[in-house]
Design a protein around this motif. Structure first.
Motif, PDB file in Angstrom:
ATOM      1  N   TYR A  34       0.762  -0.896   0.048  1.00  0.00           N
ATOM      2  CA  TYR A  34       0.507  -0.346   0.027  1.00  0.00           C
ATOM      3  C   TYR A  34       0.728   1.102   0.064  1.00  0.00           C
ATOM      4  CZ  TYR A  34       1.015  -1.283   4.873  1.00  0.00           C
ATOM      5  OH  TYR A  34       1.843  -1.291   6.248  1.00  0.00           O
ATOM      6  N   ASP A  77       1.916  -6.168   6.477  1.00  0.00           N
ATOM      7  CA  ASP A  77       0.991  -4.284   7.134  1.00  0.00           C
ATOM      8  C   ASP A  77       1.278  -3.672   8.711  1.00  0.00           C
ATOM      9  OD1 ASP A  77      -0.450  -2.731   7.274  1.00  0.00           O
ATOM     10  OD2 ASP A  77      -2.171  -3.517   6.827  1.00  0.00           O
ATOM     11  N   ASN A 104     -12.265  -6.425  13.727  1.00  0.00           N
ATOM     12  CA  ASN A 104     -13.134  -5.062  12.972  1.00  0.00           C
ATOM     13  C   ASN A 104     -14.809  -4.547  13.225  1.00  0.00           C
ATOM     14  OD1 ASN A 104     -13.013  -2.298  11.112  1.00  0.00           O
ATOM     15  ND2 ASN A 104     -11.811  -4.041   9.664  1.00  0.00           N
ATOM     16  N   HIS A 107     -10.763   3.586  13.509  1.00  0.00           N
ATOM     17  CA  HIS A 107     -10.998   3.096  13.002  1.00  0.00           C
ATOM     18  C   HIS A 107     -10.646   1.952  13.439  1.00  0.00           C
ATOM     19  CE1 HIS A 107      -6.348   2.046  14.003  1.00  0.00           C
ATOM     20  NE2 HIS A 107      -6.117   3.563  13.441  1.00  0.00           N
ATOM     21  N   HIS A 145      -7.770  -6.119  10.258  1.00  0.00           N
ATOM     22  CA  HIS A 145      -8.370  -6.352   9.101  1.00  0.00           C
ATOM     23  C   HIS A 145      -6.930  -7.824   8.456  1.00  0.00           C
ATOM     24  CE1 HIS A 145      -5.337  -4.723   7.057  1.00  0.00           C
ATOM     25  NE2 HIS A 145      -5.080  -3.523   7.949  1.00  0.00           N
ATOM     26  N   VAL A 205      -5.746 -10.400   6.264  1.00  0.00           N
ATOM     27  CA  VAL A 205      -3.993  -9.661   5.139  1.00  0.00           C
ATOM     28  C   VAL A 205      -3.537 -11.073   4.471  1.00  0.00           C
ATOM     29  CG1 VAL A 205      -1.905  -9.239   5.267  1.00  0.00           C
ATOM     30  CG2 VAL A 205      -3.340  -8.448   7.125  1.00  0.00           C
ATOM     31  N   ASP A 220      -4.303  -9.207  -0.851  1.00  0.00           N
ATOM     32  CA  ASP A 220      -4.457  -7.941  -0.921  1.00  0.00           C
ATOM     33  C   ASP A 220      -4.552  -7.561   0.527  1.00  0.00           C
ATOM     34  OD1 ASP A 220      -5.719  -7.276  -2.968  1.00  0.00           O
ATOM     35  OD2 ASP A 220      -7.538  -8.541  -2.598  1.00  0.00           O
ATOM     36  N   HIS A 222      -5.913  -5.185   2.283  1.00  0.00           N
ATOM     37  CA  HIS A 222      -7.582  -5.545   2.753  1.00  0.00           C
ATOM     38  C   HIS A 222      -7.747  -6.503   2.614  1.00  0.00           C
ATOM     39  CE1 HIS A 222      -6.989  -1.225   4.585  1.00  0.00           C
ATOM     40  NE2 HIS A 222      -6.372  -1.815   5.164  1.00  0.00           N
ATOM     41  N   ASP A 223      -7.460  -8.145   2.769  1.00  0.00           N
ATOM     42  CA  ASP A 223      -8.184  -8.562   2.148  1.00  0.00           C
ATOM     43  C   ASP A 223      -9.520  -9.256   2.477  1.00  0.00           C
ATOM     44  OD1 ASP A 223      -6.635 -10.926   0.734  1.00  0.00           O
ATOM     45  OD2 ASP A 223      -7.162 -12.718   2.279  1.00  0.00           O
ATOM     46  N   TYR A 283     -17.776  -8.498   8.165  1.00  0.00           N
ATOM     47  CA  TYR A 283     -16.701  -8.010   9.409  1.00  0.00           C
ATOM     48  C   TYR A 283     -17.864  -7.278  10.387  1.00  0.00           C
ATOM     49  CZ  TYR A 283     -11.702  -7.288   7.644  1.00  0.00           C
ATOM     50  OH  TYR A 283     -11.043  -7.981   6.982  1.00  0.00           O
ATOM     51  N   THR A 315      -5.240  -8.599  11.231  1.00  0.00           N
ATOM     52  CA  THR A 315      -3.888  -7.444  11.958  1.00  0.00           C
ATOM     53  C   THR A 315      -4.403  -6.958  13.326  1.00  0.00           C
ATOM     54  OG1 THR A 315      -4.897  -5.501  11.482  1.00  0.00           O
ATOM     55  CG2 THR A 315      -3.402  -6.230   9.944  1.00  0.00           C
TER      56      THR A 315
END
Ligand code: GLY
Ligand code: MN
Length: 452
Positions: free
Chosen positions: A258, A300, A341, A377, A381, A383, A386, A388-389, A393, A404
Motif C-alpha cells: 500500500y 501490514d 473490525n 478506526h 483486518h 491480510v 490484498d 485488506h483481504d 466484518y 492485523t
C-alpha cells in the motif's frame, strides 16, 4: 503504454522466444487446483467466469494480477479468463436436455500480440507447447472460444443462465453476457458476484500461503528496522520511504503492499497520510505504516518512533496506552469466538471492544478527557493477497486466518499520533502467532533499535 517506436526487428526475435520465467514464487499447481475445485463445489451446478487484470494504462504502473484470479490460478499474465463449471447431479427435467455434469475448468488465453510483447515481454497462448503443464489448469483454449463455450453450456441447460458468477464491474464480463444473450436469441440474467464465493475461501490460508506471508513479514521487518536506524531530525519522510523500498526490493518483494505512510509531527495524526513530503523535526514522533508484497502476498506493519531516538514522557505515556490496547486484544483472543473490525464497538466478542476499553480507561487528553475518542478506526483486518483481504466484518477469527491488530491514538492538538500494528496468524491449536515478533514492540525496544 507507449507502442509507437519501431519494433519490427524485435517482433521477429520474440516470435521464437520461449516466454520469460515468471519471477513470482508460486505454490504447487495442486494448491491452485484445490481452490478451483472448492469454488466449483460452491457453484451448485453454476459456472464461474473470472477475467485476469488488463495491462495497466499508465507507463509507471507495473502489472498486477487480479487478486481472485491469482488466488485461483497463480497465473500472472494479463488478458486471460477462467471458466469453472460446477459439478451437478441434478436429474434430467422433462423437455430439457439438462443432465448431470462433472466439474470442468478451462483457462482461456488471448492471442499473443508480438508488438505489445516487445514492451512487456513474451507471453503464452493456447498454442504454446506444453501450455497445460505450464498453467496447471486442466484445459487451455484460445480466448476466442470463451463465448462459444458459454453459449453451448447455456443452450444445453438453460438453468445455467441463472447461475453465472462473475467479478463485478468488469467490462469484459458484461460484454460476454450481452454477446451470449445475442448468440442465444434470449436475454441473459445479470450475473452473481463471484467474490462472495471466493471470500470465504480466501479467509483461511493454506500452508503455502502462510509460508509466503512469513516471507513477506521477514522483508517488512527488515525494512522497519532500517527505518528505525534512519529516522533523525532533518531527514525527510520520503527518504525514509525510499530506504524502506530499497530493503523490500533487496528481499525480492515486488512493491509496497500500500502507499507507504511516513508521517512526522502533525502528519502522524492523519491515518492514511502518504504525501511523505515533510522533514522530520526535533521532538516529533513519526508514524511509519509501511510494508511490502512478496509474490503477491502482503504484510501490514506500523511502528511509531521518536525523531531523536528518545520518547518524551508524554509520548511514552501515549505509546504505552496503544501498546497496552494491543496486548488487551491479544489477551482477550479466543479462536472461533473473537471477532475483528467492529468499528462501533458494539459486539462484546470483538477484540475492538477490549482495545477500546483499555484506551478509554488509561491516560487522558490535555482537558482531562478519556482517550477513546482519539481512536478513529477499526482494530484490524484480514491480510493476504490484498493488504485488506476480503471479509465480512466483524469477522470471527478461526485457525488459518491472518489479520492485523492495530490500535491507535491520534491527538492533533498535541501533534501526537501513535499506531502500533502487527500481523497475526491463528494457529491450528487456536493460539496466536505474531508474524512480526522479531520487530521491536515496546517503547524501550524501539529506542534501542534506533541507536544501533
Ligand atoms: N495499514 C493501513 C491500513 O490498514 O489501513
Ligand atoms: Mn492495517
Amino acid at each position: 503504454m507507449k507502442t509507437v517506436r519501431l519494433v519490427a526487428p524485435v517482433l521477429f526475435l520474440l516470435a521464437f522466444t520461449f516466454p520469460a520465467s515468471q519471477a513470482l514464487e508460486k505454490q504447487p499447481a495442486s494448491d491452485y487446483h484445490a481452490r478451483r475445485i472448492a469454488l466449483g463445489n460452491a457453484l451448485h451446478g453454476g459456472v464461474a467466469i473470472l477475467f485476469a487484470a488488463e495491462e495497466p494504462v499508465l507507463d509507471f504502473d507495473p502489472y498486477r494480477q487480479d487478486s481472485d484470479f491469482y488466488y485461483l490460478t497463480g497465473w500472472n499474465e494479463p488478458g486471460a479468463a477462467l471458466l469453472i463449471i460446477g459439478p451437478t447431479s441434478e436429474p434430467e427435467r422433462p423437455g430439457q436436455a439438462a443432465h448431470a455434469r462433472d466439474y470442468k475448468e478451462i483457462l482461456f488465453l488471448p492471442t499473443r500480440n508480438l508488438r505489445t510483447e516487445a514492451y512487456t515481454g513474451a507471453k503464452m497462448d493456447a498454442a504454446t507447447p506444453d501450455v497445460t503443464r505450464a498453467t496447471g489448469v486442466d484445459n487451455v483454449e484460445p480466448m476466442a472460444n470463451l463465448a462459444s463455450d458459454l453459449n453451448k453450456l447455456v443452450a444445453d441447460d438453460r438453468r445455467v443462465a441463472f447461475n453465472v458468477w462473475m467479478q463485478p464491474g468488469v467490462k469484459a464480463a458484461e460484454s460476454l453476457l450481452g454477446y451470449t444473450a445475442a448468440t442465444l436469441g434470449s436475454s441473459m440474467p445479470a450475473s452473481h458476484d463471484v467474490t462472495t464465493l471466493t471470500m470465504p475461501l480466501r479467509e483461511v490460508k493454506d500452508a503455502g500461503e502462510i509460508d509466503l506471508l512469513k516471507k513477506v513479514s521477514t522483508a517488512s521487518i527488515a525494512a522497519q528496522r532500517e527505518m528505525m536506524r534512519s529516522v533523525k531530525p532533518g531527514v525527510t519522510e520520503r527518504t525514509i520511504a525510499g530506504k524502506m523500498t530499497a530493503v523490500w526490493y533487496e528481499h525480492g518483494c515486488e512493491r509496497p503492499s500500500y502507499a507507504p505512510i511516513v508521517g512526522t509531527g502533525i502528519n502522524s495524526t492523519t491515518l492514511h497520510y502518504s504525501a511523505n513530503s515533510a522533514t522530520i523535526a526535533e521532538g516529533d514522533v513519526v508514524v511509519v505504516d509501511a510494508a511490502c508484497e512478496y509474490s503477491m502476498y502482503a504484510s501490514d506493519i506500523t511502528r511509531t518512533v521518536p525523531a531523536n531516538g528518545h520518547f518524551t514522557a508524554r509520548q511514552r505515556e501515549i505509546y504505552n496506552v496503544v501498546l497496552g490496547a494491543q496486548k488487551a486484544a491479544i489477551d482477550a483472543f479466543v479462536a472461533g469466538k473473537s471477532k475483528i473490525n467492529d468499528f462501533y464497538h458494539r459486539d462484546p466478542d470483538s477484540l475492538d471492544v477490549a482495545a477500546y476499553n483499555y484506551i478509554n480507561t488509561h491516560s487522558k487528553d490535555l482537558h482531562s478527557q478519556p482517550l477513546g475518542k482519539y481512536w478513529l478506526h477499526g482494530l484490524g483486518h484480514m491480510v493476504g493477497i490484498d493488504v485488506h483481504d476480503p471479509a465480512q466484518y466483524p469477522a470471527v477469527l478461526k485457525p488459518g486466518m491472518v489479520f492485523t491488530i492495530e490500535p491507535g491514538v491520534y491527538i492533533p492538538e498535541e501533534k501526537l499520533g501513535v499506531r502500533i500494528e502487527c500481523d497475526f496468524l491463528v494457529l491450528p491449536d487456536g493460539k496466536l502467532l505474531d508474524l512480526d515478533a522479531d520487530l521491536p514492540h515496546t517503547a524501550e525496544e524501539v529506542e534501542a533499535a534506533m541507536h544501533k
